[in-house]
Design a protein around this motif. Structure first.
Motif, PDB file in Angstrom:
ATOM      1  N   LYS A  99     -21.738 -31.798   7.472  1.00 40.11           N
ATOM      2  CA  LYS A  99     -22.030 -32.894   6.539  1.00 40.11           C
ATOM      3  C   LYS A  99     -20.842 -33.831   6.352  1.00 40.11           C
ATOM      4  CE  LYS A  99     -26.003 -30.942   4.218  1.00 40.11           C
ATOM      5  NZ  LYS A  99     -26.823 -30.930   3.005  1.00 40.11           N
ATOM      6  N   GLY A 100     -19.653 -33.255   6.190  1.00 38.85           N
ATOM      7  CA  GLY A 100     -18.476 -34.111   6.052  1.00 38.85           C
ATOM      8  C   GLY A 100     -18.256 -34.968   7.283  1.00 38.85           C
ATOM      9  N   LEU A 128     -13.039 -31.225   4.209  1.00 41.40           N
ATOM     10  CA  LEU A 128     -14.264 -30.705   3.604  1.00 41.40           C
ATOM     11  C   LEU A 128     -15.109 -29.897   4.584  1.00 41.40           C
ATOM     12  CD1 LEU A 128     -15.226 -33.849   1.487  1.00 41.40           C
ATOM     13  CD2 LEU A 128     -14.252 -31.697   0.652  1.00 41.40           C
ATOM     14  N   ASP A 129     -14.940 -30.118   5.887  1.00 39.98           N
ATOM     15  CA  ASP A 129     -15.671 -29.356   6.906  1.00 39.98           C
ATOM     16  C   ASP A 129     -14.800 -28.287   7.586  1.00 39.98           C
ATOM     17  OD1 ASP A 129     -18.048 -30.606   6.519  1.00 39.98           O
ATOM     18  OD2 ASP A 129     -17.932 -31.930   8.246  1.00 39.98           O
ATOM     19  N   ARG A 159     -16.956 -22.820   1.046  1.00 40.98           N
ATOM     20  CA  ARG A 159     -17.241 -24.189   0.589  1.00 40.98           C
ATOM     21  C   ARG A 159     -16.556 -24.481  -0.740  1.00 40.98           C
ATOM     22  NH1 ARG A 159     -23.451 -25.761   0.145  1.00 40.98           N
ATOM     23  NH2 ARG A 159     -23.284 -26.620   2.241  1.00 40.98           N
ATOM     24  N   ARG A 160     -16.516 -23.518  -1.647  1.00 45.41           N
ATOM     25  CA  ARG A 160     -15.865 -23.724  -2.941  1.00 45.41           C
ATOM     26  C   ARG A 160     -14.394 -24.073  -2.756  1.00 45.41           C
ATOM     27  NH1 ARG A 160     -12.903 -20.175  -5.931  1.00 45.41           N
ATOM     28  NH2 ARG A 160     -12.792 -20.519  -8.203  1.00 45.41           N
ATOM     29  N   THR A 161     -13.711 -23.361  -1.866  1.00 47.15           N
ATOM     30  CA  THR A 161     -12.293 -23.632  -1.614  1.00 47.15           C
ATOM     31  C   THR A 161     -12.098 -25.016  -1.026  1.00 47.15           C
ATOM     32  OG1 THR A 161     -11.855 -21.280  -1.248  1.00 47.15           O
ATOM     33  CG2 THR A 161     -10.242 -22.839  -0.377  1.00 47.15           C
ATOM     34  N   ARG A 162     -12.957 -25.372  -0.075  1.00 43.76           N
ATOM     35  CA  ARG A 162     -12.860 -26.714   0.519  1.00 43.76           C
ATOM     36  C   ARG A 162     -13.097 -27.798  -0.528  1.00 43.76           C
ATOM     37  NH1 ARG A 162     -17.248 -26.699   4.379  1.00 43.76           N
ATOM     38  NH2 ARG A 162     -17.725 -24.520   3.950  1.00 43.76           N
TER      39      ARG A 162
END
Length: 447
Positions: free
Chosen positions: A131-132, A279-280, A286-289
């Motif tokens: 997505k990013g 972000l990817d 995902r939370r950490t990113r």
């Protein structure tokens, strides 16, 4: 990579080129003193009308998109950009501000439709781990339009130093490019035919009814995930009047404004790509990113806007127009302000990419994400309408305008942090229920 026309990547690239031609050219014109006129109030008031209507039709855009589908929603929206630029061409000869302001309102309706459909495609078509990347691909193509538009404006007006309206050929060139962009929309594939490389379809809910869709949209105002992001959404375009009119429009000469815009929009490409890469990033959840991304954009905008405070101390509303020029003044009076302006652009792209990534982390369904995108653009545009009105009044000191922008950004962090801490590794609707499907309203829905 999968380059079939009905692949998610190809469709996002197509939407990128549509936005290259329409919103991209709009951004190029709007960053030159809000429309390229000596009297910036014409463009400022047109933007007030634009973003007021945008706020309404951004929220309603999800329902329109879910009924009409992306092709017709974006075609109607893209066509209004041509009218808007034509109104500035007419203003050069008639000085009819009412027509330009009305065209701004009509563009607000169309922009609400276009950006809602664009947001749904950009967030729903890619897989979760892409997505990013897909957002940054779109952002690069879209902002390349503003870069090209700024180059066109610079070439046509390169000899103009003193305050003056943009020349007619600039507006005509932009109208032609925008019309091409609107026509590209006719080539978009229906969502029901868009498939990933393994044959999986994208997720599309059934359109319930106009009343059911309206209820679904209104429920977003009760959804805690959207509520906590309202400050972030509202701040995401609030600073445009300050950056485009107070900084670029007031401080620089006409040719320098278009020259500056080239680098402002180039920086947007880099800003989106950089934050999307984080972000990817593989290997962390995902939370950490999400927390990494929020930390980086926070540090970036704080550093940039603190620099903006020192710059803004150099001139006020009562000052004579500086008209700083990159050729006449050279590096001594020009290098610092243009570097600051470039960082304004870089931070804008990173901020908005993060907003889209957060929303994309909440769902994979194009119908749901069209509502999220519409909600985002509606709140964003409400903020922009207020900010453009403040700018158009001409009574709010420049430093006060800057502090309001800065404060809006700071106020966004707690809500974004609250949501980022609660992100899951996969969206709740990631696993699509198996069943029989039928084609309806351009989508794949349960029978």
């Amino acid at each position: 990579m999968d380059f079939r026309w009905n692949s998610p990547l190809a469709q996002i690239i197509a939407v990128g080129f549509i936005c290259f031609c329409c919103p991209g050219m709009f951004n190029a014109i709007n960053s030159i003193n809000a429309g390229g006129q000596i009297d910036s109030k014409v463009g400022q008031n047109a933007n007030v009308a634009l973003y007021t209507c945008f706020a309404i039709f951004g929220v309603l855009g999800g329902a329109i998109h879910n009924k009409l589908g992306p092709k017709w929603t974006i075609l109607i929206g893209g066509s209004t950009y041509v009218l808007y630029i034509g109104s500035f061409l007419a203003f050069n000869h008639t000085k009819n501000a009412a027509f330009t302001i009305t065209a701004g309102g009509i563009l607000g309706v169309g922009a609400g439709m276009l950006w809602t459909a664009q947001g749904a495609i950009m967030m729903a078509y890619p897989r979760e781990n892409d997505k990013g990347k897909f957002i940054s691909i779109f952002w690069a193509i879209f902002n390349s339009g503003a870069v090209v538009g700024s180059i066109i404006a610079f070439i046509i007006n390169k000899d103009i130093v003193e305050p003056r309206n943009l020349e007619d050929p600039t507006y005509i060139a932009f109208m032609v490019i925008m019309a091409i962009g609107a026509l590209i929309t006719l080539s978009l594939a229906p969502p029901s035919t868009v498939t990933h490389d393994n044959g999986d379809h994208i997720q599309i809910q059934k359109f319930p009814s106009w009343s059911g869709e309206l209820v679904a949209v209104l429920k977003l105002f009760l959804d805690w995930r959207m509520i906590v992001l309202i400050p972030m959404f509202m701040s995401s375009n609030w600073f445009y009047p300050y950056q485009n009119s107070t900084v670029n429009g007031f401080y620089f000469s006409l040719r320098s404004q278009s020259f500056n815009s080239i680098f402002y929009w180039l920086a947007q490409i880099g800003g989106s790509w950089a934050i999307a890469t984080i972000l990817d990033h593989d290997g962390v959840n995902r939370r950490t990113r999400g927390l990494w991304g929020l930390g980086i954009i926070t540090i970036g905008f704080v550093a940039t806007w603190v620099g903006g405070i020192f710059f803004q101390k150099g001139y006020t509303m009562a000052s004579a127009k500086p008209s700083a020029d990159f050729i006449r003044d050279g590096g001594a009076g020009y290098a610092g302000p243009i570097i600051l302006y470039i960082f304004y652009g870089l931070n804008d792209a990173a901020w908005q990419t993060y907003c889209y990534w957060l929303m994309g982390a909440l769902s994979n369904d194009v119908t749901v994400l069209s509502r999220y995108a519409g909600f985002y653009k509606g709140i964003q545009s409400a903020g922009a309408a207020i900010a453009w009105r403040i700018n158009a009044l001409g009574t709010v000191p420049f430093m006060t305008e800057l502090i309001i922008c800065f404060a809006m950004l700071v106020a966004s962090i707690p809500g974004a942090l609250f949501l980022a801490l609660r992100l899951k590794d996969h969206s709740d609707d990631e696993v699509e229920e198996k069943g029989e499907y039928e084609e309806k309203d351009g989508g794949r829905v349960e029978a």
